[in-house]
Motif scaffolding. Structure first.
Motif, short mmCIF file in Angstrom:
data_model
loop_
_atom_site.label_atom_id
_atom_site.label_comp_id
_atom_site.label_asym_id
_atom_site.label_seq_id
_atom_site.Cartn_x
_atom_site.Cartn_y
_atom_site.Cartn_z
N GLY A 164 2.81 -11.51 13.58
CA GLY A 164 3.46 -10.33 14.11
C GLY A 164 3.59 -9.18 13.14
N VAL A 165 3.01 -9.32 11.94
CA VAL A 165 3.13 -8.28 10.91
C VAL A 165 1.75 -7.76 10.52
CG1 VAL A 165 3.85 -7.80 8.54
CG2 VAL A 165 5.25 -9.29 9.99
N TYR A 166 1.60 -6.44 10.57
CA TYR A 166 0.33 -5.84 10.15
C TYR A 166 0.31 -5.70 8.63
CZ TYR A 166 -3.56 -2.65 9.54
OH TYR A 166 -4.75 -2.09 9.13
N GLY A 167 -0.83 -5.97 8.04
CA GLY A 167 -1.00 -5.78 6.60
C GLY A 167 -2.46 -5.82 6.22
N TYR A 168 -2.76 -5.34 5.04
CA TYR A 168 -4.12 -5.39 4.50
C TYR A 168 -4.37 -6.76 3.88
CZ TYR A 168 -3.29 -0.39 4.98
OH TYR A 168 -2.96 0.84 5.48
N VAL A 169 -5.64 -7.14 3.81
CA VAL A 169 -5.99 -8.47 3.32
C VAL A 169 -7.13 -8.36 2.31
CG1 VAL A 169 -6.73 -10.79 3.97
CG2 VAL A 169 -5.35 -9.45 5.56
N VAL A 170 -6.97 -9.05 1.20
CA VAL A 170 -8.02 -9.09 0.18
C VAL A 170 -9.26 -9.78 0.75
CG1 VAL A 170 -8.65 -10.15 -2.04
CG2 VAL A 170 -6.39 -9.11 -1.75
N ALA A 225 0.84 -1.19 0.00
CA ALA A 225 0.00 0.00 0.00
C ALA A 225 0.87 1.24 0.00
CB ALA A 225 -0.92 -0.01 1.22
N ALA A 226 0.26 2.38 -0.25
CA ALA A 226 0.99 3.64 -0.32
C ALA A 226 1.66 4.00 1.00
CB ALA A 226 0.05 4.77 -0.75
N ASP A 227 1.19 3.44 2.09
CA ASP A 227 1.81 3.71 3.40
C ASP A 227 2.91 2.70 3.73
OD1 ASP A 227 0.33 1.45 3.97
OD2 ASP A 227 -1.06 2.42 5.34
N GLY A 228 3.16 1.75 2.83
CA GLY A 228 4.24 0.79 3.01
C GLY A 228 3.84 -0.54 3.60
N PHE A 229 2.63 -0.64 4.12
CA PHE A 229 2.22 -1.91 4.70
C PHE A 229 1.91 -2.92 3.58
CE2 PHE A 229 1.28 0.82 8.40
CZ PHE A 229 1.99 0.10 9.36
N PRO A 230 2.22 -4.18 3.82
CA PRO A 230 2.00 -5.19 2.78
C PRO A 230 0.52 -5.49 2.58
CG PRO A 230 2.67 -6.25 4.82
CD PRO A 230 2.81 -4.76 5.05
N ILE A 231 0.21 -6.02 1.40
CA ILE A 231 -1.13 -6.51 1.10
C ILE A 231 -1.02 -8.02 0.91
CG2 ILE A 231 -3.03 -6.49 -0.56
CD1 ILE A 231 -2.21 -3.61 -1.25
N PHE A 232 -1.81 -8.75 1.66
CA PHE A 232 -1.84 -10.20 1.58
C PHE A 232 -3.06 -10.65 0.78
CE2 PHE A 232 0.57 -9.33 5.44
CZ PHE A 232 1.58 -10.28 5.43
#
Length: 290
Positions: A260-266, A194-201
């Motif tokens: 332990g990792v924050y990220g967005y999820v489909v 994402a634009a804020d650097g967090f991963p997308i799973f």
């Protein structure tokens, strides 16, 4: 299977129709240059895709010509044919959560997937504004269409993507071709940032040893719309949905912590990938004025 991502020092790799498998949450793990071949099925046009991921200080640069690594437009109704872009984004390698989420807007692209194609969730179309497809730039305007809704009619293809007026191919939801969609044996991989650097799973999570699809915490409102188009809340508009804390697996921005990792999820339902930025979006995702 995007095995090149295991070794950032590897040579240029062909990722045509590759399926992602890596769950590394830091963008630096994917530094390399990639290429692919893709066909616009309906128009029988062939394209060469190019993607480069490099590291500079505490940021990763992701540049591409915005051509996907898979065939596309077998079922789409694109108003404008795909055209190559000069696309460049910078994402923080070590993102941090902000004190308050940042709302999505038409001013920013939302994310870039590892095949170099961007995520741009919001439509510029609202009920009662022009023809309902473009021109709704006021983010406070009610009844903004959800391009992923079956009745919205935005002409997305089999990958939940279509083109913008400048020909830029972009996704509105699950990119479909980037990760295993049926009967995976493990949680889905990282498919972008994402634009804020967090991963997308991808959509599948490991729930105590059970691999299942993550669920959104947004649900359809009950009843009928008080104005505008009227009718029952059916998901045609983003206004049809409401966030209910704890209703599903994910938070207000459609994210969660895994290993332990924050990220967005489909997700299969709204908001499809993300509903807001949990961190601070990088200015490189700000859209250029036409």
């Amino acid at each position: 299977m995007f095995a090149a991502f295991v070794d950032p020092a590897s040579a240029h790799e062909d990722i045509t129709n590759a399926i992602l498998t890596d769950r590394a949450a830091n963008c630096t793990a994917y530094a390399d240059t990639y290429s692919a071949q893709a066909t616009d099925v309906q128009n029988a046009r062939e394209f060469d895709a190019s993607v480069s991921i490099s590291v500079s200080g505490d940021h990763c640069s992701i540049t591409s010509n915005a051509v996907p690594n898979h065939d596309f437009n077998a079922t789409g109704r694109f108003v404008t044919p795909l055209s190559e872009q000069n696309q460049a984004y910078s994402v923080p390698a070590n993102p941090t959560l902000a004190a308050q989420p940042t709302a999505l807007s038409l001013q920013y692209d939302n994310a870039v997937f590892l095949n170099g194609v961007k995520l741009d969730l919001l439509a510029a179309g609202c009920f009662g504004v022009g023809n309902g497809r473009i021109g709704c730039n006021d983010m406070t305007a009610p009844y903004r269409y959800d391009p992923m809704a079956p009745g919205a009619g935005f002409g997305a293809d089999e990958h939940n993507a279509h083109t913008q007026p400048d020909g830029a191919y972009h996704y509105h939801g699950n990119p479909m071709a980037l990760f295993e969609q049926e009967n995976p044996t493990s949680a889905s991989p990282v498919i972008g940032f994402a634009a804020d650097g967090f991963p997308i799973f991808g959509i599948y999570i490991d729930d105590g040893g059970t691999i299942r699809k993550a669920t959104s915490s947004y649900r359809l409102k009950i009843g009928t719309r008080p104005g505008g188009p009227g009718g029952t809340y059916d998901g045609t508009f983003v206004d049809d949905w409401e966030y209910v804390d704890g209703y599903g697996d994910l938070d207000r921005c459609n994210g969660m912590t895994q290993d332990g990792v924050y990220g967005y999820v489909v997700t299969e339902t709204y908001p499809h990938v993300m509903a807001c930025f949990s961190g601070t979006p990088d200015s490189s995702f700000m859209k250029r004025r036409p």
